[in-house]
Enzyme design. Structure first.
Site, PDB file in Angstrom:
ATOM      1  N   GLU A   1      -4.468   1.535  -1.424  1.00  0.00           N
ATOM      2  CA  GLU A   1      -4.118   1.832  -0.045  1.00  0.00           C
ATOM      3  C   GLU A   1      -5.392   1.871   0.781  1.00  0.00           C
ATOM      4  O   GLU A   1      -6.497   1.912   0.241  1.00  0.00           O
ATOM      5  CB  GLU A   1      -3.402   3.178   0.062  1.00  0.00           C
ATOM      6  CG  GLU A   1      -4.240   4.358  -0.402  1.00  0.00           C
ATOM      7  CD  GLU A   1      -3.519   5.681  -0.288  1.00  0.00           C
ATOM      8  OE1 GLU A   1      -2.776   5.843   0.690  1.00  0.00           O
ATOM      9  OE2 GLU A   1      -3.695   6.544  -1.161  1.00  0.00           O
TER      10      GLU A   1
ATOM     11  N   LYS B   1       2.472   2.043   2.989  1.00  0.00           N
ATOM     12  CA  LYS B   1       1.922   1.548   1.730  1.00  0.00           C
ATOM     13  C   LYS B   1       2.571   0.240   1.285  1.00  0.00           C
ATOM     14  O   LYS B   1       1.934  -0.589   0.630  1.00  0.00           O
ATOM     15  CB  LYS B   1       2.075   2.619   0.643  1.00  0.00           C
ATOM     16  CG  LYS B   1       1.096   3.781   0.766  1.00  0.00           C
ATOM     17  CD  LYS B   1       1.244   4.743  -0.386  1.00  0.00           C
ATOM     18  CE  LYS B   1       0.128   5.784  -0.392  1.00  0.00           C
ATOM     19  NZ  LYS B   1       0.081   6.586   0.819  1.00  0.00           N
TER      20      LYS B   1
ATOM     21  N   GLU C   1       5.217   0.852  -8.694  1.00  0.00           N
ATOM     22  CA  GLU C   1       4.236  -0.116  -9.167  1.00  0.00           C
ATOM     23  C   GLU C   1       3.801   0.215 -10.586  1.00  0.00           C
ATOM     24  O   GLU C   1       3.991   1.338 -11.069  1.00  0.00           O
ATOM     25  CB  GLU C   1       3.014  -0.152  -8.239  1.00  0.00           C
ATOM     26  CG  GLU C   1       2.228   1.135  -8.191  1.00  0.00           C
ATOM     27  CD  GLU C   1       1.108   1.093  -7.166  1.00  0.00           C
ATOM     28  OE1 GLU C   1       1.115   0.181  -6.322  1.00  0.00           O
ATOM     29  OE2 GLU C   1       0.231   1.970  -7.209  1.00  0.00           O
TER      30      GLU C   1
ATOM     31  N   ASN D   1      -7.031   4.235   3.753  1.00  0.00           N
ATOM     32  CA  ASN D   1      -6.951   5.444   4.566  1.00  0.00           C
ATOM     33  C   ASN D   1      -7.683   5.204   5.872  1.00  0.00           C
ATOM     34  O   ASN D   1      -8.901   5.014   5.884  1.00  0.00           O
ATOM     35  CB  ASN D   1      -7.559   6.628   3.822  1.00  0.00           C
ATOM     36  CG  ASN D   1      -6.635   7.141   2.741  1.00  0.00           C
ATOM     37  OD1 ASN D   1      -5.537   7.598   3.020  1.00  0.00           O
ATOM     38  ND2 ASN D   1      -7.059   7.052   1.497  1.00  0.00           N
TER      39      ASN D   1
ATOM     40  N   PHE E   1      -3.029  26.098 -12.963  1.00  0.00           N
ATOM     41  CA  PHE E   1      -3.483  25.648 -11.639  1.00  0.00           C
ATOM     42  C   PHE E   1      -2.449  25.929 -10.553  1.00  0.00           C
ATOM     43  O   PHE E   1      -2.325  25.178  -9.591  1.00  0.00           O
ATOM     44  CB  PHE E   1      -3.837  24.157 -11.656  1.00  0.00           C
ATOM     45  CG  PHE E   1      -4.948  23.813 -12.590  1.00  0.00           C
ATOM     46  CD1 PHE E   1      -6.264  23.918 -12.198  1.00  0.00           C
ATOM     47  CD2 PHE E   1      -4.676  23.410 -13.886  1.00  0.00           C
ATOM     48  CE1 PHE E   1      -7.293  23.626 -13.063  1.00  0.00           C
ATOM     49  CE2 PHE E   1      -5.704  23.114 -14.770  1.00  0.00           C
ATOM     50  CZ  PHE E   1      -7.018  23.221 -14.360  1.00  0.00           C
TER      51      PHE E   1
ATOM     52  N   GLU F   1      -9.001   2.205  -0.965  1.00  0.00           N
ATOM     53  CA  GLU F   1      -8.892   2.807  -2.289  1.00  0.00           C
ATOM     54  C   GLU F   1      -8.436   1.770  -3.303  1.00  0.00           C
ATOM     55  O   GLU F   1      -7.508   1.001  -3.047  1.00  0.00           O
ATOM     56  CB  GLU F   1      -7.933   3.998  -2.252  1.00  0.00           C
ATOM     57  CG  GLU F   1      -8.382   5.084  -1.279  1.00  0.00           C
ATOM     58  CD  GLU F   1      -7.769   6.431  -1.590  1.00  0.00           C
ATOM     59  OE1 GLU F   1      -7.154   6.594  -2.661  1.00  0.00           O
ATOM     60  OE2 GLU F   1      -7.918   7.341  -0.756  1.00  0.00           O
TER      61      GLU F   1
END
Length: 685
Positions: free
Chosen positions: A292, A116, A200, A294, A352, A275
């Site tokens: 990034e 990245k 970032e 993928n 969750f 992305e």
């Protein structure tokens, strides 16, 4: 063209690749761990090869075992699916050295985009917008604190090799950085073998947009529109759709051009995704930044397939075989709208938390998705005037959701001419989904689809946290829905009483089943009267058709409006027997209905309710997982909010904190222990 393809992955993506390969006349080879020995992808393939024990590090992540399986079975190409080995340039190189085609991008492109930090530098050099941040290697927590302060809070800490929501921490203060930096490093090392972290700026009102690119080995690269993946939880995508309700044609063109420029700069071919993080507050259409790339097929690829009519798996295979793309950028058109919901093994009613266990019952909704057309970019629906449903899964009834792998059970995809129709199709299909055993998020997904803000397209990556700050407690039910459920519960009770009265050998004359009931839902009582052709709830006739036979698990009802003009509403309700009534699940919530004959109901008020025991003095494990750290020992004083333990589940670290102040009395578990749900970790007095 290839003759035999090995799929170096598991679950639904392995099944997905096998289906396309069969349609193309290519034989398939599945690989599996001990945990997946009887999984659907193993049974679906022409051949299957065991790799090793259940942990991915001892099976699916062993490149040498994958290559050995390919050689032994005579496979001439390997499709990596998504995840596992698909982002390792060493694996792509090893395939080339073994004379086996790799269905993916070239090794140099994987290497360039897999890091990245380096990928952001390359993107900036290619003229792609990048998020402000620090792209160098960060030595320790103190340096991370200094860098974060220089960038300005809030900031995002990310593992350099991360993905899938793992190895990410949002920090609003110096305290958050100090607490999360080392955890981010550990997650990156545990999941990806790389503990480097970069920081970032966190974009306010962020929307997550991604551009699907596709290139061949002859220099042709196109973009296939965008997907919006803004509805996320803990940085893990939950809902994806194509196209985005936010992106204009001008934005799409600008984003697509930058995505293609980046792909061309690294010599990319095959399918890939660029992305972007987009500022929802920027109406100029220029506020988008590279996150990034993928270098693989994405979990959410079906929504792009639905609006383009392309089979991306087929395109990847053809590109790997050296074929040229059969179309150019000017041919690309988007038709209709598609939405994908990820069905996870997790309990939305308990924060969750991940859930594992046997699928005691699994039934997907009826599918009517079309085969892919020979000509892409046309409305690819056999139901062109309505919606269609597609389910991508890799599980079966009786199978097990394991703690070793991703908790996704299935992907539910709907397509329709309009966004609103695609959303409504999701709601209807979710109601037909049957899952018993592990916890699941079907209620939550339905609630999302019904949420006014989602339906309006007002999305950010903070949507779930903003709309459910106190957790999820089920979708709210309208008064009309509650009355309908009361009527259904009474109808079911009458049908079962009628069956009971027909049993032979009873003394006396057969009694008529009760026709008057009192149904309690959410603390409110509803008087329900059943006549031969009528149902009345609280004295008001309900125009409704119900079909039920004792033993049915799904009930279909049709509700008609009084005006005679409003379209009839179809309601599908999942039914489960509980003490003194039924649990009715539909439209994003489960409703427990206590059903009593009208002459008995008044006496229920005199029953004593059982009070649950006080467990607040115990620290309980909230999910199945591995206890990796204990921060306290017997005799230690603890305060509210203090970290006490760390439990790892589904490759994610979960910090457990004290909910009350006190002193640690005893430890009931130690680091390294595998814990079940509600297992006692320690006691506080």
């Amino acid at each position: 063209m290839f003759t035999k393809i090995l799929i170096a992955n598991r679950g639904e993506i392995a099944c997905r690749v096998i289906r396309t390969a069969r349609r193309m006349g290519i034989k398939t080879v599945a690989v599996y761990s001990d945990a997946d020995a009887r999984s659907p992808h193993v049974l679906l393939a022409d051949e299957a090869v065991r790799l090793g024990p259940a942990p991915a590090s001892e099976s699916y992540l062993k490149a040498e075992l994958i290559l050995l399986a390919a050689k032994e079975t005579g496979a001439d190409c390997i499709h990596p699916g998504y995840g596992f080995l698909s982002e390792r340039e060493s694996f792509a190189k090893a395939c080339a050295e073994a004379g086996i085609a790799f269905v993916g991008p070239p090794p140099n492109a994987i290497a360039a985009m897999g890091d990245k930090i380096e990928s952001k530098k390359l993107a900036k050099a290619a003229g792609v917008n990048v998020v402000p941040g620090y792209l160098g290697e960060i030595a320790d927590t103190e340096e991370a604190v200094r860098i974060a302060a220089e960038i300005g809070f809030p900031v995002m800490m990310k593992a350099s090799a991360g993905g899938g929501g793992k190895g990410m921490r949002l920090a609003y203060s110096e305290k958050d950085v100090r607490e999360g930096f080392e955890a981010t490093k550990r997650e990156g090392l545990a999941s990806f073998g790389d503990d480097r972290v970069f920081i970032e700026k966190f974009i306010e009102q962020p929307r997550h947009i991604e551009i699907q690119v596709l290139g061949d080995q002859h220099g042709n690269i196109v973009y296939l529109g965008e997907r919006e993946c803004s509805v996320q939880r803990r940085h893990q995508k939950v809902v994806e759709e194509a196209p985005s309700p936010f992106v204009t044609p001008e934005m799409r063109r600008a984003m697509g051009d930058q995505a293609v420029a980046l792909a061309r700069a690294v010599g990319y071919y095959s399918a890939g995704t660029v992305e972007l993080i987009v500022s929802g507050a920027d109406t100029s259409g220029q506020g988008f930044y590279f996150l990034e790339m993928n270098t693989r097929l994405q979990v959410e690829h079906p929504v792009t397939e639905a609006v383009t009519g392309l089979d991306l798996v087929e395109q990847m295979i053809r590109v790997a075989a050296g074929e040229k793309l059969g179309f150019t950028q000017k041919d690309v058109r988007l038709n209709g709208w598609a939405i994908e919901n990820r069905v996870y093994a997790e309990d939305p009613y308990r924060g969750f938390l991940p859930s594992i266990g046997r699928l005691v019952r699994y039934g997907a909704p009826e599918q009517n998705a079309p085969d892919y057309p020979e000509e892409p970019f046309v409305a690819a629906s056999s139901a062109a005037d309505g919606a269609y449903v597609r389910v991508d899964d890799g599980v079966a009834e009786g199978g097990e959701v394991s703690r070793f792998y991703d908790p996704m059970i299935a992907k539910l995809i709907t397509w329709a001419p309009t966004r609103e129709q695609a959303i409504d199709a999701q709601i209807a299909a979710i109601d037909e989904f049957e899952i018993d055993g592990p916890g699941h998020n079907l209620d939550f997904l339905s609630a999302l689809m019904q949420h006014p803000r989602f339906r309006e397209g007002q999305l950010t990556t903070g949507f779930i946290a903003e709309e459910y700050p106190d957790g999820f407690h089920g979708a709210p039910a309208s008064a009309g829905l509650t009355r309908a459920l009361a009527a259904i519960a009474a109808f079911v009770a009458t049908a079962e009483a009628d069956r009971a009265r027909r049993i032979d050998g009873q003394l006396g004359k057969r009694l008529l089943p009760p026709a008057d009931w009192v149904v309690r839902i959410a603390g409110a009582d509803h008087a329900v009267e059943l006549a031969e052709d009528e149902i009345a709830v609280d004295g008001t006739l309900l125009d409704m058709d119900v079909a039920y036979t004792p033993g049915d698990r799904l009930i279909e009802a049709t509700l008609y409006a009084e005006d005679g003009e409003t379209p009839a509403e179809r309601l599908v309700v999942k039914l489960a027997r509980v003490r003194a009534g039924y649990k009715l699940t539909t439209r994003g919530a489960s409703h427990v209905a206590r059903v009593l004959p009208a002459h008995v109901a008044p006496y229920a008020e005199h029953l004593i309710e059982k009070v649950p025991p006080d467990l607040s003095r115990f620290l309980l494990c909230p999910m199945p997982g591995l206890l990796t750290q204990l921060h306290v020992k017997p005799g230690d004083r603890v305060e509210i909010g203090q970290p006490l333990a760390v439990v790892e589940a589904m490759k994610m670290e979960n910090i457990l904190r004290a909910e009350k102040a006190g002193q640690v009395k005893a430890l009931q578990a130690q680091p390294g222990d595998s814990l079940a749900v509600d297992a006692v970790i320690l006691e506080i007095e």
